[in-house]
Design an enzyme around this catalytic site. Structure first.
Site, PDB file in Angstrom:
ATOM      1  CE1 TYR A  11      -3.046   5.010   6.074  1.00  0.00           C
ATOM      2  CE2 TYR A  11      -3.547   3.990   3.962  1.00  0.00           C
ATOM      3  CZ  TYR A  11      -3.952   4.399   5.225  1.00  0.00           C
ATOM      4  OH  TYR A  11      -5.253   4.208   5.619  1.00  0.00           O
ATOM      5  CG  HIS A  41      -2.091   0.891   1.132  1.00  0.00           C
ATOM      6  ND1 HIS A  41      -2.083   2.080   0.439  1.00  0.00           N
ATOM      7  CD2 HIS A  41      -3.350   0.759   1.617  1.00  0.00           C
ATOM      8  CE1 HIS A  41      -3.280   2.639   0.512  1.00  0.00           C
ATOM      9  NE2 HIS A  41      -4.067   1.858   1.226  1.00  0.00           N
TER      10      HIS A  41
END
Length: 243
Positions: free
Chosen positions: A36, A31
């Site tokens: 993030y 991810h």
């Protein structure tokens, strides 16, 4: 983050991949979207480092590249490795330099040689100032741009996944129905904004939160036979039901 912190993160990804394989996981996705850690390294907006992990495009993607390489080192060659990115930060109108679709295309061209099998094309999430107007299938056009650019560059081995408010059976089927064969056979649909959209697969998430049985309803609507969970076998949709 110090250089040691970064090394610890890379080792953490490596170790978690090893544990996943030992636990029987069949597919791994990295991810690197939605603000993030890996995403924040990619973006000029959030990455202000002046060492080898910041500044140029090559430096900003370095952490992601090293994570991919670390994971590929410890998983079987046949294990699919997916990567999710925010293809655009939706910040083009706010700042001069941001992570955008051309940046993602540049990255995508490197991915097959790194061992990535599928690029999961999402967007946004790295800045509260993002300017995006959401509508059903709003990100599929972006996936199509990336896929077409890869084809034009002669890269056909990297699959492209489309996401974003895919809620209806016919839309999902239209996107993936013919698969990827050659550039003259790109799958195209009209999105709600009139964009041409192209993708190899669709990834559905939020609709499963709304309808946990979504795949069963869609399969029924499209006339596709699927295996129902054993405990629900006796609750199959009746022939002729309006679903």
């Amino acid at each position: 983050m110090s250089t040691q912190d970064i090394e610890d993160v890379i080792n953490g990804f490596r170790d978690s991949a090893k544990r996943a394989i030992e636990a029987g996981v069949d597919v791994i996705e990295i991810h690197a979207a939605h603000g993030y850690l890996l995403c924040s390294f990619l973006s000029q907006i959030s990455n202000r480092r002046i060492d080898k992990y910041g500044g140029s495009f090559e430096n900003r993607i370095r952490l992601l590249v090293e994570v991919i390489q670390a994971i590929r080192e410890v998983i079987p060659s046949g294990t699919p490795l997916l990567l999710r990115v925010s293809a655009t930060e939706w910040m083009e109108k706010q700042v001069e330099d941001s992570w955008d679709v051309p940046s993602t295309i540049r990255l995508a061209k490197l991915l097959p040689d790194l061992g990535i099998d599928l690029l999961d094309v999402s967007s946004g999430g790295n800045s509260k100032n993002q300017a995006v107007s959401s509508f059903n299938e709003y990100q599929i056009g972006i996936a199509g741009q990336i896929r077409e650019a890869l084809y034009e560059a002669g890269i056909e081995s990297l699959l492209i996944g489309a996401v974003g408010m895919i809620t209806e059976a016919e839309a999902a089927r239209s996107i993936v129905e013919n698969g990827k064969k050659k550039s003259s056979e790109l799958v195209e649909i009209e999105s709600e904004s009139g964009q041409k959209a192209k993708a190899d697969i669709v990834l559905v998430a939020r609709q499963f939160l709304r309808e946990p049985e979504w795949v069963l309803r869609v399969a029924y609507s499209l006339g596709v036979k699927v295996q129902w969970p054993l405990q629900y076998e006796r609750g199959r949709f009746l022939a002729g039901s309006k679903i």
